[in-house]
Design a protein around this motif. Structure first.
Motif, PDB file in Angstrom:
ATOM      1  N   ARG A  62      39.290 -74.100 -52.031  1.00  0.00           N
ATOM      2  CA  ARG A  62      38.667 -72.860 -52.537  1.00  0.00           C
ATOM      3  C   ARG A  62      39.529 -72.220 -53.616  1.00  0.00           C
ATOM      4  N   ARG A  63      40.841 -72.213 -53.423  1.00  0.00           N
ATOM      5  CA  ARG A  63      41.739 -71.648 -54.448  1.00  0.00           C
ATOM      6  C   ARG A  63      41.680 -72.457 -55.730  1.00  0.00           C
ATOM      7  N   PHE A  64      41.607 -73.781 -55.589  1.00  0.00           N
ATOM      8  CA  PHE A  64      41.495 -74.648 -56.768  1.00  0.00           C
ATOM      9  C   PHE A  64      40.257 -74.258 -57.573  1.00  0.00           C
ATOM     10  N   TRP A  65      39.096 -74.202 -56.902  1.00  0.00           N
ATOM     11  CA  TRP A  65      37.861 -73.902 -57.629  1.00  0.00           C
ATOM     12  C   TRP A  65      37.809 -72.451 -58.093  1.00  0.00           C
ATOM     13  N   ALA A  66      38.440 -71.542 -57.382  1.00  0.00           N
ATOM     14  CA  ALA A  66      38.514 -70.152 -57.854  1.00  0.00           C
ATOM     15  C   ALA A  66      39.341 -70.088 -59.140  1.00  0.00           C
ATOM     16  N   THR A  67      40.441 -70.816 -59.172  1.00  0.00           N
ATOM     17  CA  THR A  67      41.286 -70.847 -60.369  1.00  0.00           C
ATOM     18  C   THR A  67      40.545 -71.496 -61.530  1.00  0.00           C
ATOM     19  N   VAL A  68      39.862 -72.597 -61.253  1.00  0.00           N
ATOM     20  CA  VAL A  68      39.086 -73.271 -62.305  1.00  0.00           C
ATOM     21  C   VAL A  68      37.980 -72.345 -62.811  1.00  0.00           C
ATOM     22  N   THR A  69      37.359 -71.587 -61.927  1.00  0.00           N
ATOM     23  CA  THR A  69      36.311 -70.646 -62.344  1.00  0.00           C
ATOM     24  C   THR A  69      36.879 -69.575 -63.263  1.00  0.00           C
ATOM     25  N   VAL A  70      38.037 -69.043 -62.936  1.00  0.00           N
ATOM     26  CA  VAL A  70      38.676 -68.032 -63.791  1.00  0.00           C
ATOM     27  C   VAL A  70      39.014 -68.636 -65.152  1.00  0.00           C
ATOM     28  N   LEU A  71      39.552 -69.852 -65.154  1.00  0.00           N
ATOM     29  CA  LEU A  71      39.889 -70.513 -66.422  1.00  0.00           C
ATOM     30  C   LEU A  71      38.631 -70.828 -67.236  1.00  0.00           C
ATOM     31  N   THR A  72      37.555 -71.170 -66.559  1.00  0.00           N
ATOM     32  CA  THR A  72      36.284 -71.415 -67.254  1.00  0.00           C
ATOM     33  C   THR A  72      35.771 -70.126 -67.886  1.00  0.00           C
ATOM     34  N   ALA A  73      35.880 -69.014 -67.167  1.00  0.00           N
ATOM     35  CA  ALA A  73      35.472 -67.721 -67.730  1.00  0.00           C
ATOM     36  C   ALA A  73      36.340 -67.359 -68.940  1.00  0.00           C
ATOM     37  N   LEU A  74      37.632 -67.634 -68.854  1.00  0.00           N
ATOM     38  CA  LEU A  74      38.528 -67.409 -69.996  1.00  0.00           C
ATOM     39  C   LEU A  74      38.090 -68.270 -71.178  1.00  0.00           C
ATOM     40  N   GLY A  75      37.803 -69.544 -70.921  1.00  0.00           N
ATOM     41  CA  GLY A  75      37.352 -70.437 -71.981  1.00  0.00           C
ATOM     42  C   GLY A  75      36.051 -69.972 -72.601  1.00  0.00           C
ATOM     43  N   LEU A  76      35.133 -69.498 -71.782  1.00  0.00           N
ATOM     44  CA  LEU A  76      33.872 -68.952 -72.294  1.00  0.00           C
ATOM     45  C   LEU A  76      34.128 -67.744 -73.185  1.00  0.00           C
TER      46      LEU A  76
END
Length: 170
Positions: free
Chosen positions: A10-24
């Motif tokens: 869950r932490r992995f995907w939460a971190t990836v989600t935050v990084l994806t939002a940053l990339g967006l």
């Protein structure tokens, strides 16, 4: 016994989600302003060929990235530049979690680093923020890599022929 890897997952995907939002956010910020020369040429060419069939039958140039040209046709030549760039923004953004998924097979830390690099790389932010086909091409390449890597993990499994065909075709 409880599965201790679930919170890490869950932490992995939460971190990836935050990084994806940053990339967006970076791609949207980079997509501000008018179209530059090749983007305008792509939009004008999409308008000139007039039909989706024309994209494939009458527009034979390296400036024709078919899916991008179809998108530009759909939104129209007078659409705001941000809307004309939206398909590339979407594809460039989707490449971030897909890169994390591919590299994350080697470890969660590696997957997060891949997501970070795909999110903030100036070249990938640029490709993912212009009305051209580079972000789409990268996303299709990553999809082909993902399907191939999964198949190589289990060579007894059926070859994902249709998925690979579609990824390579796109």
């Amino acid at each position: 016994m409880p599965d201790r890897s679930e919170p890490l997952h869950r932490r992995f995907w939460a971190t990836v989600t935050v990084l994806t939002a940053l990339g967006l956010a970076l791609r949207i910020a980079a997509a501000q302003g008018g179209l530059w020369l090749d983007e305008a040429w792509s939009a004008w060419s999409a308008h000139e060929v007039a039909t989706p069939l024309g994209v494939f039958a009458h527009f034979h140039h390296d400036n024709n990235h078919h899916l991008n040209t179809l998108w530009l046709q759909m939104v129209g030549i007078s659409a705001p530049p941000l809307l004309q760039r939206a398909f590339s923004i979407l594809c460039g953004t989707l490449a971030i979690p897909l890169a994390a998924l591919i590299v994350g097979r080697r470890g969660r830390r590696a997957g997060i680093i891949a997501a970070l690099l795909f999110a903030v790389s100036p070249l990938l932010v640029n490709y993912g923020s212009e009305a051209r086909g580079y972000a789409t091409m990268l996303l299709a390449l990553l999809a082909a890599l993902y399907f191939t890597a999964r198949w190589l993990d289990d060579p007894a499994a059926r070859i994902p022929a249709i998925a690979l065909f579609l990824a390579v075709l796109l």
